[in-house]
Design an enzyme around this catalytic site. Sequence first.
Site, short mmCIF file in Angstrom:
data_model
loop_
_atom_site.label_atom_id
_atom_site.label_comp_id
_atom_site.label_asym_id
_atom_site.label_seq_id
_atom_site.Cartn_x
_atom_site.Cartn_y
_atom_site.Cartn_z
N SER A 1 -35.11 2.84 25.37
CA SER A 1 -34.45 4.01 25.95
C SER A 1 -34.35 3.90 27.47
CB SER A 1 -35.23 5.28 25.59
OG SER A 1 -35.41 5.38 24.21
N1 SAH Z 1 -38.96 4.46 21.51
C1 SAH Z 1 -38.27 3.19 21.60
C2 SAH Z 1 -36.76 3.30 21.55
C3 SAH Z 1 -36.27 3.92 20.33
S1 SAH Z 1 -34.88 3.17 19.58
C4 SAH Z 1 -38.64 2.43 22.85
O1 SAH Z 1 -39.33 2.98 23.70
O2 SAH Z 1 -38.24 1.27 22.97
C5 SAH Z 1 -35.06 4.03 18.05
C6 SAH Z 1 -35.95 3.32 17.08
O3 SAH Z 1 -36.12 4.17 15.96
C7 SAH Z 1 -35.32 2.04 16.53
O4 SAH Z 1 -36.20 0.97 16.72
C8 SAH Z 1 -35.10 2.34 15.06
O5 SAH Z 1 -35.29 1.22 14.23
C9 SAH Z 1 -36.17 3.39 14.80
N2 SAH Z 1 -35.95 4.27 13.66
C10 SAH Z 1 -34.81 4.88 13.26
N3 SAH Z 1 -35.05 5.62 12.15
C11 SAH Z 1 -36.38 5.49 11.87
C12 SAH Z 1 -37.22 6.00 10.84
N4 SAH Z 1 -36.76 6.82 9.90
N5 SAH Z 1 -38.53 5.66 10.85
C13 SAH Z 1 -39.01 4.82 11.80
N6 SAH Z 1 -38.27 4.31 12.79
C14 SAH Z 1 -36.95 4.63 12.83
#
Ligand code: SAH
Length: 220
Positions: A60
């Site tokens: 992010s």
């Molecule tokens: N917090 C992260 C960025 C988030 S990107 C950082 O600091 O780098 C969003 C992430 O959520 C992605 O890796 C995606 O694979 C994950 N994601 C999406 N749906 C999800 C779910 N239902 N359970 C777990 N992870 C999920």
Amino acid sequence: MSTAARKIRLLMLLRRNGVTDVHVLRALELIPREAFVPGPFQDQAYEDTALPIGHGQTISQPLVVGLMSQALEITDRMKVLEVGTGSGYQAAILSKLARRVYTVERHRPLLQEAEARFHQLRLHNITARLADGMKGWPEAAPFERILVTAGGGAEPPPDLLAQLAPGGVMVIPLGADRRGQSVVRFRRTDTGIDREELWPVRFVPLLPDIAGEPARASGG
Ligand code: SAH
């Protein structure tokens, strides 16, 4: 410009744009974002931008990490759940603010890379696992704080709301399409659940199940 100078420039930009909580600013200063950014993007680690981390996902934007961390109003006594580990950067920031961080990711390679970073940086108060974060982490619930870092539908997943402790706060991007998302803060009060729209945002989607491992039909 040196890494240290880029970092100071970024911290000043975040402060100008509303990240004023000293604990959040200190966490942003302590955690090396370059350790969470893939090789080809190293030179952009201290730019205020989201960057690709593989599997169609992104680390992010620092301003979003700062504002969401601040919106959670975390203290060092709290247990926090993060949904969407991704690179692990947001979890690392949370680990400097909270007592304990639980984080859930649905892409196995991303989870493994994030866990290696937590280990390398000695962030021992983070527990990560491969799971569908929409279901929360029932064995560790309830949580004083929940942060969802992937964007979803119009309402938060019911299991997550159910795992929010009394007085607890959840911050989550909501909105049916990616252009129309906003960060929403929910607070469990004595009388129910308060909802507060914070600001517009764009996140990668919140998806069900573990990636590449479709849910097995029950009874099969
Ligand atoms: N917090 C992260 C960025 C988030 S990107 C950082 O600091 O780098 C969003 C992430 O959520 C992605 O890796 C995606 O694979 C994950 N994601 C999406 N749906 C999800 C779910 N239902 N359970 C777990 N992870 C999920």
